[in-house]
Design a protein around this motif. Structure first.
Motif, PDB file in Angstrom:
ATOM      1  N   LEU A  16     -29.860 -16.725  32.576  1.00  0.00           N
ATOM      2  CA  LEU A  16     -28.950 -15.765  31.945  1.00  0.00           C
ATOM      3  C   LEU A  16     -27.857 -16.500  31.181  1.00  0.00           C
ATOM      4  CD1 LEU A  16     -28.589 -13.093  34.772  1.00  0.00           C
ATOM      5  CD2 LEU A  16     -30.042 -12.994  32.728  1.00  0.00           C
ATOM      6  N   GLY A  17     -27.745 -16.204  29.913  1.00  0.00           N
ATOM      7  CA  GLY A  17     -26.720 -16.827  29.082  1.00  0.00           C
ATOM      8  C   GLY A  17     -27.067 -18.219  28.609  1.00  0.00           C
ATOM      9  N   ASP A  18     -28.276 -18.702  28.909  1.00  0.00           N
ATOM     10  CA  ASP A  18     -28.694 -20.047  28.522  1.00  0.00           C
ATOM     11  C   ASP A  18     -29.092 -20.053  27.045  1.00  0.00           C
ATOM     12  OD1 ASP A  18     -29.361 -22.752  29.766  1.00  0.00           O
ATOM     13  OD2 ASP A  18     -31.233 -22.300  28.711  1.00  0.00           O
ATOM     14  N   LYS A  19     -29.070 -21.230  26.438  1.00  0.00           N
ATOM     15  CA  LYS A  19     -29.431 -21.321  25.031  1.00  0.00           C
ATOM     16  C   LYS A  19     -30.889 -20.923  24.795  1.00  0.00           C
ATOM     17  CE  LYS A  19     -30.567 -26.224  24.956  1.00  0.00           C
ATOM     18  NZ  LYS A  19     -30.190 -27.526  24.442  1.00  0.00           N
ATOM     19  N   SER A  20     -31.725 -21.030  25.815  1.00  0.00           N
ATOM     20  CA  SER A  20     -33.122 -20.618  25.650  1.00  0.00           C
ATOM     21  C   SER A  20     -33.216 -19.126  25.340  1.00  0.00           C
ATOM     22  CB  SER A  20     -33.920 -20.921  26.915  1.00  0.00           C
ATOM     23  OG  SER A  20     -33.877 -22.282  27.212  1.00  0.00           O
ATOM     24  N   GLN A  21     -32.338 -18.333  25.930  1.00  0.00           N
ATOM     25  CA  GLN A  21     -32.332 -16.904  25.616  1.00  0.00           C
ATOM     26  C   GLN A  21     -31.951 -16.680  24.157  1.00  0.00           C
ATOM     27  OE1 GLN A  21     -29.766 -15.078  28.682  1.00  0.00           O
ATOM     28  NE2 GLN A  21     -31.607 -14.002  29.335  1.00  0.00           N
ATOM     29  N   MET A  25     -34.305 -14.891  21.286  1.00  0.00           N
ATOM     30  CA  MET A  25     -33.884 -13.809  20.395  1.00  0.00           C
ATOM     31  C   MET A  25     -34.073 -14.208  18.934  1.00  0.00           C
ATOM     32  SD  MET A  25     -30.534 -11.974  22.005  1.00  0.00           S
ATOM     33  CE  MET A  25     -29.764 -13.274  22.945  1.00  0.00           C
ATOM     34  N   THR A  26     -33.734 -15.454  18.607  1.00  0.00           N
ATOM     35  CA  THR A  26     -33.874 -15.934  17.235  1.00  0.00           C
ATOM     36  C   THR A  26     -35.338 -15.945  16.814  1.00  0.00           C
ATOM     37  OG1 THR A  26     -31.893 -17.288  17.493  1.00  0.00           O
ATOM     38  CG2 THR A  26     -33.351 -17.846  15.681  1.00  0.00           C
ATOM     39  N   PHE A  27     -36.203 -16.476  17.667  1.00  0.00           N
ATOM     40  CA  PHE A  27     -37.625 -16.500  17.344  1.00  0.00           C
ATOM     41  C   PHE A  27     -38.187 -15.082  17.209  1.00  0.00           C
ATOM     42  CE2 PHE A  27     -37.974 -20.983  18.966  1.00  0.00           C
ATOM     43  CZ  PHE A  27     -38.465 -21.529  17.787  1.00  0.00           C
ATOM     44  N   ALA A  28     -37.688 -14.164  18.018  1.00  0.00           N
ATOM     45  CA  ALA A  28     -38.190 -12.786  17.980  1.00  0.00           C
ATOM     46  C   ALA A  28     -37.830 -12.078  16.676  1.00  0.00           C
ATOM     47  CB  ALA A  28     -37.673 -11.995  19.174  1.00  0.00           C
ATOM     48  N   THR A 143     -41.420 -20.040  36.686  1.00  0.00           N
ATOM     49  CA  THR A 143     -41.968 -19.648  35.390  1.00  0.00           C
ATOM     50  C   THR A 143     -41.762 -18.154  35.155  1.00  0.00           C
ATOM     51  OG1 THR A 143     -43.598 -21.442  35.502  1.00  0.00           O
ATOM     52  CG2 THR A 143     -44.060 -19.639  33.964  1.00  0.00           C
ATOM     53  N   ILE A 144     -42.044 -17.339  36.162  1.00  0.00           N
ATOM     54  CA  ILE A 144     -41.832 -15.888  36.045  1.00  0.00           C
ATOM     55  C   ILE A 144     -40.362 -15.588  35.794  1.00  0.00           C
ATOM     56  CG2 ILE A 144     -41.834 -13.700  37.333  1.00  0.00           C
ATOM     57  CD1 ILE A 144     -44.403 -14.727  38.743  1.00  0.00           C
ATOM     58  N   GLY A 145     -39.469 -16.237  36.553  1.00  0.00           N
ATOM     59  CA  GLY A 145     -38.031 -15.991  36.396  1.00  0.00           C
ATOM     60  C   GLY A 145     -37.534 -16.308  34.997  1.00  0.00           C
ATOM     61  N   MET A 146     -37.983 -17.421  34.445  1.00  0.00           N
ATOM     62  CA  MET A 146     -37.522 -17.812  33.120  1.00  0.00           C
ATOM     63  C   MET A 146     -38.092 -16.896  32.040  1.00  0.00           C
ATOM     64  SD  MET A 146     -37.227 -21.447  31.447  1.00  0.00           S
ATOM     65  CE  MET A 146     -36.954 -21.669  29.711  1.00  0.00           C
ATOM     66  N   VAL A 147     -39.376 -16.612  32.121  1.00  0.00           N
ATOM     67  CA  VAL A 147     -39.988 -15.738  31.112  1.00  0.00           C
ATOM     68  C   VAL A 147     -39.377 -14.337  31.196  1.00  0.00           C
ATOM     69  CG1 VAL A 147     -42.146 -14.677  30.345  1.00  0.00           C
ATOM     70  CG2 VAL A 147     -42.101 -17.099  30.965  1.00  0.00           C
ATOM     71  N   ALA A 148     -39.125 -13.845  32.400  1.00  0.00           N
ATOM     72  CA  ALA A 148     -38.519 -12.520  32.556  1.00  0.00           C
ATOM     73  C   ALA A 148     -37.115 -12.488  31.950  1.00  0.00           C
ATOM     74  CB  ALA A 148     -38.471 -12.128  34.037  1.00  0.00           C
ATOM     75  N   ALA A 149     -36.328 -13.527  32.184  1.00  0.00           N
ATOM     76  CA  ALA A 149     -34.968 -13.569  31.630  1.00  0.00           C
ATOM     77  C   ALA A 149     -35.001 -13.639  30.105  1.00  0.00           C
ATOM     78  CB  ALA A 149     -34.203 -14.754  32.205  1.00  0.00           C
ATOM     79  N   ASP A 150     -35.926 -14.440  29.567  1.00  0.00           N
ATOM     80  CA  ASP A 150     -36.015 -14.546  28.112  1.00  0.00           C
ATOM     81  C   ASP A 150     -36.558 -13.260  27.496  1.00  0.00           C
ATOM     82  OD1 ASP A 150     -34.902 -17.067  28.102  1.00  0.00           O
ATOM     83  OD2 ASP A 150     -36.825 -18.099  28.120  1.00  0.00           O
ATOM     84  N   LEU A 152     -36.092 -10.295  28.753  1.00  0.00           N
ATOM     85  CA  LEU A 152     -34.950  -9.389  28.826  1.00  0.00           C
ATOM     86  C   LEU A 152     -33.997  -9.631  27.657  1.00  0.00           C
ATOM     87  CD1 LEU A 152     -33.288  -7.247  30.390  1.00  0.00           C
ATOM     88  CD2 LEU A 152     -32.253  -9.147  31.648  1.00  0.00           C
ATOM     89  N   ALA A 153     -33.768 -10.902  27.343  1.00  0.00           N
ATOM     90  CA  ALA A 153     -32.878 -11.240  26.226  1.00  0.00           C
ATOM     91  C   ALA A 153     -33.431 -10.721  24.914  1.00  0.00           C
ATOM     92  CB  ALA A 153     -32.686 -12.750  26.144  1.00  0.00           C
ATOM     93  N   ILE A 154     -34.741 -10.828  24.732  1.00  0.00           N
ATOM     94  CA  ILE A 154     -35.353 -10.338  23.498  1.00  0.00           C
ATOM     95  C   ILE A 154     -35.184  -8.827  23.396  1.00  0.00           C
ATOM     96  CG2 ILE A 154     -37.547 -10.013  22.298  1.00  0.00           C
ATOM     97  CD1 ILE A 154     -38.382 -12.779  23.459  1.00  0.00           C
ATOM     98  N   VAL A 155     -35.485  -8.129  24.482  1.00  0.00           N
ATOM     99  CA  VAL A 155     -35.389  -6.662  24.477  1.00  0.00           C
ATOM    100  C   VAL A 155     -33.942  -6.216  24.300  1.00  0.00           C
ATOM    101  CG1 VAL A 155     -35.693  -4.596  25.910  1.00  0.00           C
ATOM    102  CG2 VAL A 155     -37.490  -6.326  25.823  1.00  0.00           C
TER     103      VAL A 155
END
Length: 192
Positions: A16-21, A25-28, A143-150, A152-155
């Protein structure tokens, strides 16, 4: 199962709040959400597999010193809390690379995420978890936790634009790391 649930929760909060999120969003905005999520999932699975390998090796090598590992892991989680509180931003250069990337979307996203996650707090948190938890559950859960957080960030990013409550996310994630860190220290010290 405990490793899977614990690592899913911890890595979700860490992300949450990481640059990966921000990258997600940018890639999306440029690629199909499906392609972004596939790229993120593949890159995350590879990085976290290496992470749990390192963590499992440390845990096995120092099996007789699990109380010390718990204390070290707790201190690491407190450091992750400080890192989260400090914040993590996507630089203009990183945002530019995400927007300007060419080629296959899945490959572009996967490579960008792989490189961004090397040495990131989620990788380090995964290593820390794998020192005490089963490697397979930790790998799948992280892996699930990270993909779910990212995801969520996209949505949320698509739905809310720039109106994300960044400060609330930062406070919640920091508090969760502090709680996990203090619990690990208390367990290692024999207080629990």
């Amino acid at each position: 199962m405990d490793a899977l649930l614990l690592s899913t929760a911890v890595i979700f909060v860490a992300e949450l709040g990481d640059k990966s999120q921000l990258m997600a969003m940018t890639f999306a905005t440029r690629y199909k959400v499906r392609d972004v999520l596939i790229g993120i999932t593949v890159a995350t699975a590879i990085v976290h597999l290496a992470s749990v390998g390192i963590g499992a090796w440390i845990g096995d090598s120092f099996a007789d010193s699990q109380h010390i590992i718990s204390i070290i892991a707790g201190v690491a989680f407190l450091l992750f809390a400080a890192w989260t509180w400090r914040g993590d931003e996507l630089t203009e250069e990183e945002a530019g690379k995400a927007k300007a990337s060419k080629g296959a979307a899945i490959f572009a996203v996967g490579v960008a995420f792989f490189l961004a996650e090397l040495g990131d707090k989620t990788m380090l948190a995964t290593i820390t978890l794998a020192t005490q938890e089963g490697w397979f559950g930790t790998w799948i859960g992280s892996t699930i936790g990270m993909v779910a957080a990212d995801a969520l960030a996209i949505v949320l990013g698509a739905a809310l634009g720039k109106q994300l409550p960044e400060k609330v996310i930062k406070i919640g994630a920091t508090a969760a790391f502090v709680v996990f860190g203090l619990l690990l220290i208390a367990e290692g010290a024999g207080w629990l």
